[in-house]
Design a protein around this motif. Structure first.
Motif, PDB file in Angstrom:
ATOM      1  N   LEU A   1     -23.855  17.393 -51.081  1.00 23.97           N
ATOM      2  CA  LEU A   1     -24.482  16.100 -52.241  1.00 23.97           C
ATOM      3  C   LEU A   1     -25.029  15.788 -51.508  1.00 23.97           C
ATOM      4  CD1 LEU A   1     -23.504  14.254 -54.164  1.00 23.97           C
ATOM      5  CD2 LEU A   1     -22.328  13.127 -52.860  1.00 23.97           C
ATOM      6  N   PHE A   2     -25.722  15.746 -50.363  1.00 21.68           N
ATOM      7  CA  PHE A   2     -26.991  14.552 -50.012  1.00 21.68           C
ATOM      8  C   PHE A   2     -28.665  15.378 -50.185  1.00 21.68           C
ATOM      9  CE2 PHE A   2     -24.286  11.315 -47.483  1.00 21.68           C
ATOM     10  CZ  PHE A   2     -24.780  10.126 -48.578  1.00 21.68           C
ATOM     11  N   THR A   3     -28.472  17.091 -49.673  1.00 25.35           N
ATOM     12  CA  THR A   3     -29.168  18.051 -50.561  1.00 25.35           C
ATOM     13  C   THR A   3     -29.407  17.766 -51.492  1.00 25.35           C
ATOM     14  OG1 THR A   3     -28.770  19.085 -48.470  1.00 25.35           O
ATOM     15  CG2 THR A   3     -29.843  20.371 -49.121  1.00 25.35           C
ATOM     16  N   HIS A   4     -28.687  18.393 -52.093  1.00 23.50           N
ATOM     17  CA  HIS A   4     -29.389  18.252 -53.093  1.00 23.50           C
ATOM     18  C   HIS A   4     -28.886  17.616 -54.873  1.00 23.50           C
ATOM     19  CE1 HIS A   4     -29.213  22.341 -52.377  1.00 23.50           C
ATOM     20  NE2 HIS A   4     -27.335  22.725 -51.898  1.00 23.50           N
ATOM     21  N   ASP A   5     -28.339  16.113 -54.383  1.00 22.03           N
ATOM     22  CA  ASP A   5     -28.349  15.677 -55.095  1.00 22.03           C
ATOM     23  C   ASP A   5     -26.693  15.670 -56.324  1.00 22.03           C
ATOM     24  OD1 ASP A   5     -30.103  14.070 -53.896  1.00 22.03           O
ATOM     25  OD2 ASP A   5     -31.800  14.188 -55.146  1.00 22.03           O
TER      26      ASP A   5
ATOM     27  N   HIS B   1     -27.524   2.091 -34.264  1.00 20.86           N
ATOM     28  CA  HIS B   1     -25.956   2.641 -34.121  1.00 20.86           C
ATOM     29  C   HIS B   1     -25.530   3.116 -35.481  1.00 20.86           C
ATOM     30  CE1 HIS B   1     -22.299   1.711 -32.998  1.00 20.86           C
ATOM     31  NE2 HIS B   1     -21.916   0.774 -34.062  1.00 20.86           N
ATOM     32  N   SER B   2     -25.830   2.534 -36.547  1.00 15.84           N
ATOM     33  CA  SER B   2     -25.421   2.456 -38.057  1.00 15.84           C
ATOM     34  C   SER B   2     -26.450   4.518 -38.139  1.00 15.84           C
ATOM     35  CB  SER B   2     -26.012   2.150 -39.251  1.00 15.84           C
ATOM     36  OG  SER B   2     -25.956   1.190 -39.209  1.00 15.84           O
ATOM     37  N   ARG B   3     -27.344   4.857 -37.844  1.00 16.83           N
ATOM     38  CA  ARG B   3     -27.945   5.623 -37.470  1.00 16.83           C
ATOM     39  C   ARG B   3     -27.109   6.768 -37.146  1.00 16.83           C
ATOM     40  NH1 ARG B   3     -33.187   7.833 -38.869  1.00 16.83           N
ATOM     41  NH2 ARG B   3     -33.608   5.218 -39.247  1.00 16.83           N
ATOM     42  N   ARG B   4     -26.489   6.655 -35.600  1.00 15.76           N
ATOM     43  CA  ARG B   4     -25.605   7.488 -34.854  1.00 15.76           C
ATOM     44  C   ARG B   4     -24.476   7.854 -35.555  1.00 15.76           C
ATOM     45  NH1 ARG B   4     -26.991   4.942 -28.453  1.00 15.76           N
ATOM     46  NH2 ARG B   4     -28.957   6.357 -28.239  1.00 15.76           N
TER      47      ARG B   4
ATOM     48  N   LEU C   1     -30.841  15.702 -42.187  1.00 19.81           N
ATOM     49  CA  LEU C   1     -31.007  14.928 -42.541  1.00 19.81           C
ATOM     50  C   LEU C   1     -30.122  13.995 -42.946  1.00 19.81           C
ATOM     51  CD1 LEU C   1     -29.378  15.712 -45.963  1.00 19.81           C
ATOM     52  CD2 LEU C   1     -27.271  16.034 -44.813  1.00 19.81           C
ATOM     53  N   VAL C   2     -29.523  13.226 -42.627  1.00 14.49           N
ATOM     54  CA  VAL C   2     -29.760  11.753 -41.617  1.00 14.49           C
ATOM     55  C   VAL C   2     -31.031  11.140 -41.829  1.00 14.49           C
ATOM     56  CG1 VAL C   2     -29.059  10.081 -40.220  1.00 14.49           C
ATOM     57  CG2 VAL C   2     -27.615  11.767 -40.748  1.00 14.49           C
ATOM     58  N   TYR C   3     -31.931  11.623 -41.417  1.00 17.38           N
ATOM     59  CA  TYR C   3     -33.157  11.097 -41.180  1.00 17.38           C
ATOM     60  C   TYR C   3     -33.893  11.045 -42.738  1.00 17.38           C
ATOM     61  CZ  TYR C   3     -38.297  11.201 -40.743  1.00 17.38           C
ATOM     62  OH  TYR C   3     -39.709  10.287 -40.247  1.00 17.38           O
TER      63      TYR C   3
ATOM     64  N   ALA D   1     -34.782   7.759 -44.932  1.00 16.39           N
ATOM     65  CA  ALA D   1     -36.243   7.214 -45.107  1.00 16.39           C
ATOM     66  C   ALA D   1     -36.219   7.406 -46.590  1.00 16.39           C
ATOM     67  CB  ALA D   1     -36.937   8.744 -44.974  1.00 16.39           C
ATOM     68  N   LYS D   2     -35.146   7.685 -47.545  1.00 15.92           N
ATOM     69  CA  LYS D   2     -35.246   7.365 -48.968  1.00 15.92           C
ATOM     70  C   LYS D   2     -34.628   6.574 -49.618  1.00 15.92           C
ATOM     71  CE  LYS D   2     -33.220  11.417 -50.287  1.00 15.92           C
ATOM     72  NZ  LYS D   2     -32.675  12.632 -51.719  1.00 15.92           N
ATOM     73  N   VAL D   3     -33.542   5.855 -48.648  1.00 13.86           N
ATOM     74  CA  VAL D   3     -32.851   4.825 -48.757  1.00 13.86           C
ATOM     75  C   VAL D   3     -34.330   3.231 -47.970  1.00 13.86           C
ATOM     76  CG1 VAL D   3     -31.016   3.110 -48.315  1.00 13.86           C
ATOM     77  CG2 VAL D   3     -30.745   5.286 -48.540  1.00 13.86           C
ATOM     78  N   ASP D   4     -35.291   3.235 -46.817  1.00 15.09           N
ATOM     79  CA  ASP D   4     -35.914   2.944 -46.614  1.00 15.09           C
ATOM     80  C   ASP D   4     -37.101   2.941 -48.214  1.00 15.09           C
ATOM     81  OD1 ASP D   4     -34.749   2.183 -43.858  1.00 15.09           O
ATOM     82  OD2 ASP D   4     -36.321   3.218 -43.186  1.00 15.09           O
ATOM     83  N   GLN D   5     -36.868   3.758 -48.602  1.00 13.99           N
ATOM     84  CA  GLN D   5     -38.271   3.592 -49.683  1.00 13.99           C
ATOM     85  C   GLN D   5     -37.368   2.681 -50.497  1.00 13.99           C
ATOM     86  OE1 GLN D   5     -38.484   7.047 -50.833  1.00 13.99           O
ATOM     87  NE2 GLN D   5     -40.349   8.638 -49.259  1.00 13.99           N
ATOM     88  N   GLY D   6     -36.078   2.157 -51.295  1.00 12.95           N
ATOM     89  CA  GLY D   6     -35.598   1.302 -51.828  1.00 12.95           C
ATOM     90  C   GLY D   6     -35.349   2.005 -52.453  1.00 12.95           C
ATOM     91  N   MET D   7     -34.500   3.139 -52.373  1.00  8.19           N
ATOM     92  CA  MET D   7     -33.638   3.963 -53.423  1.00  8.19           C
ATOM     93  C   MET D   7     -32.428   2.910 -54.121  1.00  8.19           C
ATOM     94  SD  MET D   7     -32.877   7.632 -53.747  1.00  8.19           S
ATOM     95  CE  MET D   7     -31.485   8.900 -54.588  1.00  8.19           C
ATOM     96  N   TYR D   8     -31.567   2.308 -52.350  1.00  8.00           N
ATOM     97  CA  TYR D   8     -30.243   1.444 -53.328  1.00  8.00           C
ATOM     98  C   TYR D   8     -29.780   0.092 -52.940  1.00  8.00           C
ATOM     99  CZ  TYR D   8     -28.387   5.533 -53.871  1.00  8.00           C
ATOM    100  OH  TYR D   8     -28.513   7.542 -53.884  1.00  8.00           O
ATOM    101  N   ALA D   9     -31.728  -0.086 -53.054  1.00 12.90           N
ATOM    102  CA  ALA D   9     -31.901  -1.530 -52.210  1.00 12.90           C
ATOM    103  C   ALA D   9     -30.805  -2.707 -52.970  1.00 12.90           C
ATOM    104  CB  ALA D   9     -33.312  -1.843 -52.344  1.00 12.90           C
ATOM    105  N   ASP D  10     -30.996  -2.209 -54.889  1.00 11.02           N
ATOM    106  CA  ASP D  10     -30.121  -3.573 -55.338  1.00 11.02           C
ATOM    107  C   ASP D  10     -28.919  -3.447 -55.716  1.00 11.02           C
ATOM    108  OD1 ASP D  10     -32.700  -5.106 -55.724  1.00 11.02           O
ATOM    109  OD2 ASP D  10     -33.434  -3.376 -57.659  1.00 11.02           O
TER     110      ASP D  10
END
Length: 178
Positions: free
Chosen positions: A28-32, A61-64, A75-77, A81-90
């Motif tokens: 799911l994370f790979t192909h959305d 800790h969250s990354r681990r 994949l976790v990286y 990175a996607k979430v840091d770009q603000g994809m799910y910020a709101d």
């Protein structure tokens, strides 16, 4: 007895179910977007939501925890990175969407498409209610009712004349067509 054994068994033993959940979440994370059975999609939804919440937190800790849950550092990286770009910020939860497709032909299993939600959150605006709204609404309704009564008293004579004219024209056209 199944005390303290929450979740669906999905027709397999615990280790296979755990591996299947990891695999589906990674896909799911790979192909959305993935196509799977409804029970499996509902079972991996909490795992996917947890991983995205960990990514929003963004600490070591969250990354681990995410690496332990998915088993794939690269994949976790990418997820972090996607979430840091603000994809799910709101968005506070509800990161996945399940759309039903119908039943599979061979075994009649309910199939679904599970996807990550990409659209931004749209907040609903609350409309303020005026204090005198019921009084203001009642007065125009009474006036409109009086107008309608007056119009209906005059309308039947006009409507009958208008209704007879198209009927006569239609009859004339039928005679010409013959």
């Amino acid at each position: 007895m199944r005390h303290y054994k929450k979740g669906r068994k999905l027709g397999t033993d615990y280790s296979h179910t755990k591996a299947m959940k990891k695999s589906l979440a990674c896909a799911l994370f790979t192909h959305d977007r993935i196509k799977t059975v409804e029970a499996r999609a509902k079972e991996i939804r909490p795992l996917v939501d947890k991983v995205i919440t960990w990514a929003k937190r963004g600490d070591l800790h969250s990354r681990r925890l995410a690496i332990a849950a998915l088993g794939d550092k690269e994949l976790v990286y990418e997820i972090f990175a996607k979430v840091d770009q603000g994809m799910y910020a709101d968005r506070n939860g509800g990161y996945t969407r399940i759309m039903k497709l119908g039943n599979r032909k061979g075994d009649n299993a309910p199939m679904v498409i599970m996807e990550l939600v990409q659209e931004p959150v749209v907040k609903k605006e609350k409309a303020e209610k005026p204090a005198e709204a019921p009084k203001a609404v009642a007065a125009p309704a009474e006036e409109k009712a009086e107008e309608v009564v007056e119009e209906t008293a005059e309308a039947p004579a006009e409507e009958t004349a208008e209704a007879e004219a198209p009927a006569e024209e239609a009859a004339e056209e039928e005679k010409k067509a013959e």
